[in-house]
Design an enzyme around this catalytic site. Structure first.
Site, PDB file in Angstrom:
ATOM      1  N   LYS A 100     116.355  39.307 117.980  1.00  0.00           N
ATOM      2  CA  LYS A 100     116.594  39.799 119.354  1.00  0.00           C
ATOM      3  C   LYS A 100     117.538  38.904 120.147  1.00  0.00           C
ATOM      4  O   LYS A 100     118.250  39.368 121.028  1.00  0.00           O
ATOM      5  CB  LYS A 100     115.267  39.967 120.102  1.00  0.00           C
ATOM      6  CG  LYS A 100     114.424  38.724 120.187  1.00  0.00           C
ATOM      7  CD  LYS A 100     113.164  38.872 119.399  1.00  0.00           C
ATOM      8  CE  LYS A 100     112.457  37.544 119.226  1.00  0.00           C
ATOM      9  NZ  LYS A 100     111.322  37.597 118.356  1.00  0.00           N
ATOM     10  N   GLY A 129     108.815  44.836 117.238  1.00  0.00           N
ATOM     11  CA  GLY A 129     108.464  44.579 115.832  1.00  0.00           C
ATOM     12  C   GLY A 129     108.477  45.853 115.011  1.00  0.00           C
ATOM     13  O   GLY A 129     109.514  46.493 114.831  1.00  0.00           O
ATOM     14  N   GLY A 182      97.813  30.856 115.102  1.00  0.00           N
ATOM     15  CA  GLY A 182      99.167  31.051 114.568  1.00  0.00           C
ATOM     16  C   GLY A 182      99.965  32.104 115.308  1.00  0.00           C
ATOM     17  O   GLY A 182     101.054  32.462 114.874  1.00  0.00           O
ATOM     18  N   GLU A 185     103.729  29.602 118.912  1.00  0.00           N
ATOM     19  CA  GLU A 185     104.394  28.466 118.268  1.00  0.00           C
ATOM     20  C   GLU A 185     103.860  27.171 118.874  1.00  0.00           C
ATOM     21  O   GLU A 185     103.308  27.161 119.969  1.00  0.00           O
ATOM     22  CB  GLU A 185     105.905  28.506 118.591  1.00  0.00           C
ATOM     23  CG  GLU A 185     106.591  29.808 118.292  1.00  0.00           C
ATOM     24  CD  GLU A 185     107.014  29.932 116.852  1.00  0.00           C
ATOM     25  OE1 GLU A 185     107.087  28.896 116.166  1.00  0.00           O
ATOM     26  OE2 GLU A 185     107.242  31.068 116.418  1.00  0.00           O
ATOM     27  N   LYS A 200     114.220  41.272 124.959  1.00  0.00           N
ATOM     28  CA  LYS A 200     113.885  42.626 124.485  1.00  0.00           C
ATOM     29  C   LYS A 200     114.148  43.668 125.575  1.00  0.00           C
ATOM     30  O   LYS A 200     114.673  44.742 125.287  1.00  0.00           O
ATOM     31  CB  LYS A 200     112.426  42.647 124.017  1.00  0.00           C
ATOM     32  CG  LYS A 200     112.215  41.784 122.763  1.00  0.00           C
ATOM     33  CD  LYS A 200     110.745  41.581 122.465  1.00  0.00           C
ATOM     34  CE  LYS A 200     110.534  40.760 121.210  1.00  0.00           C
ATOM     35  NZ  LYS A 200     109.133  40.309 121.041  1.00  0.00           N
ATOM     36  N   GLY A 296     104.936  40.016 113.069  1.00  0.00           N
ATOM     37  CA  GLY A 296     104.297  39.886 111.758  1.00  0.00           C
ATOM     38  C   GLY A 296     105.244  40.357 110.664  1.00  0.00           C
ATOM     39  O   GLY A 296     106.109  41.210 110.881  1.00  0.00           O
TER      40      GLY A 296
END
Ligand code: HSE
Length: 397
Positions: A100, A129, A182, A185, A200, A296
């Protein structure tokens, strides 16, 4: 046989390869051909991967191979993704990306180059995503007048906000939890400061207005200032708080990213955890919402390979309109909405006098109100006139 190269063999690049290998029957059926992953470009080697013998470190090998018709750029970041994309398009190769940042910064240039060179530049995975957003918006909804596109475009912040609302966690504790799981970050700034969602919404807004808005012109707020008291106040008026990107096609293009109080009867309020959703408001269609996993390996790979299928089936036909670089957007100070305002309890009387039509939110510790709809400018003027700096100021969707 369609030969491709994957630039970047991280989470998304690995997911793309896995999908192509494991779903080869579906991919062949849908794309009308077999896919040969001829090269994987990465700085590292992957001796244990079934694609170990395809790994190269020199991009010129890919550029100079006429067999490679599609380059999948899943490296992330602006550079060298920008240089690699330009070179591939000029070499007559279509490019598909999930990146992006590079689309938000240079998408106008890439679409023009693709057109000049008779190839395709596609970026479905860059927004939402795995959720098909861009293709449906352009190909199924494009005949409508789209007045607004808005959405929950960042899974990490939506997870954090969901934790704050559902489990009463503080922002700090919810962020720690997101990092342990997770989702966030170690350096979570791009998510929690709104940068990721800003890129986005810049992309989505460009597609409804024809103008790519430079991200530095976009008023962007993250979720770091949301306090426990704001959560309680929102709940007291039947709302949740979401980080929402909003893009408008008016006389001048406009978009913004900020936390919004979202009333519980609006579809975006039900989007929880790491999920994303994009709502398109169109005439005569009405409102539609696209919902699903915004990040993901598997979900993102689904969108990337979906673009690949389109290139294989439809050839290099135009994907998105050519975009202009936008230099003049509508004034943020003129953007009107209702506002939730919290101030020190000591200011209750003067706040209520300055906002006589406000809805008062019951609170023992603070003065909390929802104003009538007004512009940012009018709100600031009224607060300055009474000398009050609010503890919180959050728009209502
Ligand atoms: N950090 C992003 C998110 C990943 O949390 O949504 C997908 O762009």
């Amino acid at each position: 046989m369609t030969s491709i190269a994957i630039l970047g063999f991280g989470v998304v690049g690995g997911g793309v390869a896995d999908l192509i290998i494991h779903n080869s029957k579906e991919v062949n059926h849908h794309g009308g051909d077999d896919i040969n992953i001829k090269y994987v470009l990465d700085l590292r080697d992957f001796p244990d991967s079934p694609l170990a013998d395809r790994v190269v470190h020199d991009y010129s090998v890919i550029l100079s191979d006429p067999d490679v018709s599609v380059v999948i750029e899943v490296m992330g970041g602006s550079h060298p993704a920008y240089e690699y994309t330009v070179a591939a398009l000029k070499a007559g190769k279509s490019v598909i990306t999930s990146n992006k940042e590079v689309v938000a910064n240079f998408g106008d240039e890439f679409l023009a180059l693709a057109r000049e060179n008779g190839v395709c530049y596609r970026f479905e995975a860059a927004v939402g995503g795995g959720i098909p957003v861009i293709s449906p918006m352009l190909s199924c909804v494009g005949q409508n007048k789209i007045s607004e596109v808005r959405g929950i475009l960042n899974g990490t912040t939506n997870y954090i906000l969901t934790q704050m609302f559902t489990y009463g966690r503080s922002f700090e504790s919810a962020l720690k939890d997101a990092q342990e799981k997770g989702y966030a970050e170690r350096n979570p700034d791009a998510d929690i400061l709104g940068t990721d969602a800003c890129r986005k919404i810049a992309i989505l807004t460009s597609l409804i207005t024809g103008a790519l808005i430079p991200t530095e012109l976009i008023h962007t707020e993250g979720i770091t200032k949301i306090r426990d008291n704001d959560v309680r106040a929102a709940e007291a008026v039947g709302c949740t708080i979401k980080l929402v990107g909003r893009g408008f096609a008016g006389e001048k293009p406009f978009c913004t990213v900020a936390p919004f109080l979202v009333p519980s009867d609006m579809p975006l309020s039900g989007v929880s955890g790491v999920y994303n959703a994009v709502e398109i408001i169109a005439e005569p269609l009405g409102n539609i919402m696209l919902y699903g996993q915004g990040a993901g390996a598997g979900a993102t790979a689904s969108a990337v390979v979906g673009d690949l299928m389109q290139v294989m089936r439809m050839g290099t036909g135009c994907y998105a309109p050519v975009l202009n670089k936008c230099t003049d957007i509508a004034d943020y100070d003129g953007f009107a909405s209702r506002f939730y305002i919290a101030a020190d309890k000591a200011y209750s009387d003067i706040v209520l006098e300055a906002f006589p039509s406000a809805v008062v939110i019951p609170s023992e510790s603070e003065c909390a109100i929802i104003t009538e709809s007004m512009s940012e400018r009018e709100l600031s003027d009224r607060l300055s006139a009474i000398g009050v700096t609010p503890l919180s100021k959050i728009r209502v969707l």
